[in-house]
Design a protein around this motif. Sequence first.
Motif, mmCIF file in Angstrom:
data_model
loop_
_atom_site.group_PDB
_atom_site.id
_atom_site.type_symbol
_atom_site.label_atom_id
_atom_site.label_comp_id
_atom_site.label_asym_id
_atom_site.label_seq_id
_atom_site.Cartn_x
_atom_site.Cartn_y
_atom_site.Cartn_z
ATOM 1 N N UNK A 114 27.549 42.317 38.166
ATOM 2 C CA UNK A 114 26.381 41.785 38.879
ATOM 3 C C UNK A 114 26.828 41.014 40.127
ATOM 4 N N UNK A 115 27.945 40.296 40.016
ATOM 5 C CA UNK A 115 28.468 39.547 41.171
ATOM 6 C C UNK A 115 28.863 40.502 42.288
ATOM 7 N N UNK A 116 29.478 41.618 41.921
ATOM 8 C CA UNK A 116 29.860 42.601 42.936
ATOM 9 C C UNK A 116 28.612 43.216 43.584
ATOM 10 N N UNK A 117 27.586 43.447 42.772
ATOM 11 C CA UNK A 117 26.340 43.965 43.334
ATOM 12 C C UNK A 117 25.739 42.970 44.323
ATOM 13 N N UNK A 118 25.783 41.687 43.996
ATOM 14 C CA UNK A 118 25.296 40.649 44.910
ATOM 15 C C UNK A 118 26.067 40.676 46.223
ATOM 16 N N UNK A 119 27.391 40.847 46.134
ATOM 17 C CA UNK A 119 28.218 40.845 47.334
ATOM 18 C C UNK A 119 27.965 42.080 48.196
ATOM 19 N N UNK A 120 27.992 43.279 47.574
ATOM 20 C CA UNK A 120 27.898 44.506 48.367
ATOM 21 C C UNK A 120 26.488 44.801 48.855
ATOM 22 N N UNK A 121 25.513 44.052 48.391
ATOM 23 C CA UNK A 121 24.166 44.146 48.936
ATOM 24 C C UNK A 121 23.855 42.999 49.893
ATOM 25 N N UNK A 122 24.865 42.181 50.201
ATOM 26 C CA UNK A 122 24.666 41.033 51.081
ATOM 27 C C UNK A 122 25.149 41.348 52.495
ATOM 28 N N UNK A 123 24.918 40.405 53.416
ATOM 29 C CA UNK A 123 25.389 40.571 54.793
ATOM 30 C C UNK A 123 26.895 40.357 54.898
ATOM 31 N N UNK A 124 27.526 39.907 53.814
ATOM 32 C CA UNK A 124 28.973 39.667 53.812
ATOM 33 C C UNK A 124 29.760 40.856 53.261
ATOM 34 N N UNK A 125 29.124 41.996 53.067
ATOM 35 C CA UNK A 125 29.736 43.096 52.318
ATOM 36 C C UNK A 125 31.028 43.614 52.944
ATOM 37 N N UNK A 126 31.187 43.445 54.277
ATOM 38 C CA UNK A 126 32.410 43.927 54.927
ATOM 39 C C UNK A 126 33.578 42.956 54.779
ATOM 40 N N UNK A 127 33.312 41.763 54.285
ATOM 41 C CA UNK A 127 34.351 40.750 54.121
ATOM 42 C C UNK A 127 34.854 40.754 52.676
ATOM 43 N N UNK A 128 35.931 40.004 52.375
ATOM 44 C CA UNK A 128 36.543 40.083 51.034
ATOM 45 C C UNK A 128 35.640 39.571 49.915
ATOM 46 N N UNK A 129 35.859 40.151 48.739
ATOM 47 C CA UNK A 129 35.273 39.674 47.480
ATOM 48 C C UNK A 129 36.442 39.335 46.575
ATOM 49 N N UNK A 130 36.613 38.052 46.252
ATOM 50 C CA UNK A 130 37.754 37.636 45.432
ATOM 51 C C UNK A 130 37.255 37.014 44.130
ATOM 52 N N UNK A 131 38.063 37.163 43.084
ATOM 53 C CA UNK A 131 37.682 36.738 41.738
ATOM 54 C C UNK A 131 38.716 35.771 41.186
ATOM 55 N N UNK A 132 38.248 34.709 40.534
ATOM 56 C CA UNK A 132 39.148 33.788 39.827
ATOM 57 C C UNK A 132 38.510 33.395 38.499
ATOM 58 N N UNK A 133 39.302 33.497 37.428
ATOM 59 C CA UNK A 133 38.854 33.064 36.103
ATOM 60 C C UNK A 133 39.233 31.608 35.921
ATOM 61 N N UNK A 134 38.246 30.730 35.958
ATOM 62 C CA UNK A 134 38.512 29.290 35.910
ATOM 63 C C UNK A 134 38.969 28.816 34.539
ATOM 64 N N UNK A 135 38.765 29.624 33.519
ATOM 65 C CA UNK A 135 39.166 29.206 32.177
ATOM 66 C C UNK A 135 40.570 29.625 31.815
ATOM 67 N N UNK A 136 41.236 30.378 32.695
ATOM 68 C CA UNK A 136 42.539 30.944 32.347
ATOM 69 C C UNK A 136 43.705 30.090 32.797
#
Length: 491
Positions: free
Chosen positions: A205-227
């Motif tokens: 769902x987060x990726x869908x939010x990003x690639x449907x946004x105006x920022x889609x050409x910029x990076x999408x980075x992921x971090x697991x805060x519990x790890x």
Amino acid sequence: MSLPTEKPVVLVVDDEVRGLETLVRTLADEFEVKTARNAAEARAVLEREWVQVVLCDQRMPETSGVEFLRQVREQWPEAVRMIISGYTDSEEIIDAVNEAGIYHYVTKPWHPENLILLLRNACRMFELQRQNEALSVELKTSPGHLESALSEKRESLRERFLHDDGIVRTDASKMNAVCEKVKRVSPYDIPVLLTGESGTGKELAARALHYNSLRWERPFVVENCGALPDELLESELFGYKRGAFTGAVEDRIGLFERANGGTVFLDEIGELSPAFQVKLLRVLQEGEVRPLGSGRTRMVDVRVIAATNKELEGEVRAGRFREDLFYRLAAVNITLPPLRERPDDIEVLAEALLAKAMERLGKRVKGFTAEAIACMKAYHWAGNVRELKNEIQHMLVMGDDDWLGADLLSPRVLQALPTEVPAAPLPLDLMDGTLKERVEEFEARILRETLIRHRWNKSRAAKELGLSRVGLRGKLERYGLERVEPTGTAH
């Protein structure tokens, strides 16, 4: 030099046999452990093996651990170097650590889980270094080709999420409302909090939010805060300057800076410590980060999407999560339903996951039997889509026929009684009904699970259950248990 093995290779250098054996026992499950009792043996290993990490004791005959690792840095610079010692008494060691480019200084007595975590991160660092080297070479030799390939990949991802959100579902799915909300919110540059059980598809769902946004050409980075512990999480998100801590041998750009102009997805946000919540709040309020060891802040422009399987409002009321940070993260809250609340999606999800598994594993089948689908629909999937994915991979690997049957499912899945299969009209809720009804329900479940495992061979099932064929037939008639014909939809 031999080729890499499936497990990361760690070379442990220690002249004490007992200490060496303890380290091998601790690390052997997760790493391919090579051992050496002195510098000469270690060099011989490095010459013939593909070593990702060198873990060396400081006290050794003929030379110190730091001196040996300084030599390793010169001859095998790609290997990540770590030192372990019970002596932490001099600044000379710290200076030598920096000169040898040592990733981490491990003190005795060491904790097994902490040591394994450090080695995991060291192996990850090794892999990132290799990828960085390969990327650097490709950039120098064919920058135009690389840029074109990257652009094509982004366009492909965007097309995927524009057409179907990347979320597999039916026309009447409970996920439709979620996907509609994602599409409505995506173009607006506001933070979003995704909530739901583990495995429900929050990252998708987060990726869908990003690639449907105006920022889609910029990076999408992921971090697991519990790890990660606070120190490592801070360095990952905000970066650090050389010399900020032992092992910081060069400047590192944090994920917030790497994602500048794009989106940062912070998974398991509910696991943040109170101290780190304060640091993250400042970044969100001010729009700036300060790398560890730096006296200057750097401005960043990112959209933050956070996710948690906790009920954050309850965490706020309990004083475990800051209220001001919660409202910074949750301008919009989107909750993803668990898989047990969308049983009609299970068949299409299973088929999509099977297609991906066949492509990845290189094994082809025609599909699932109707009986297998019925069992999957009846099970409550505590691990949601992630658990379903694992189950399908297991079925594909273990199956010998063109169709994946219910007999390949795990016992916990088989114990569910599918409503699609004609069965005795028994209540499914164990808290209802008389003792006789509850016992009958258990008996019906046991009978059906046993028959499925034996592929409805009644002689074998009767033998396992200690029944005659006549007795088994009577119970099947009593409970209305019949086999669903093994047909399915081919891919």
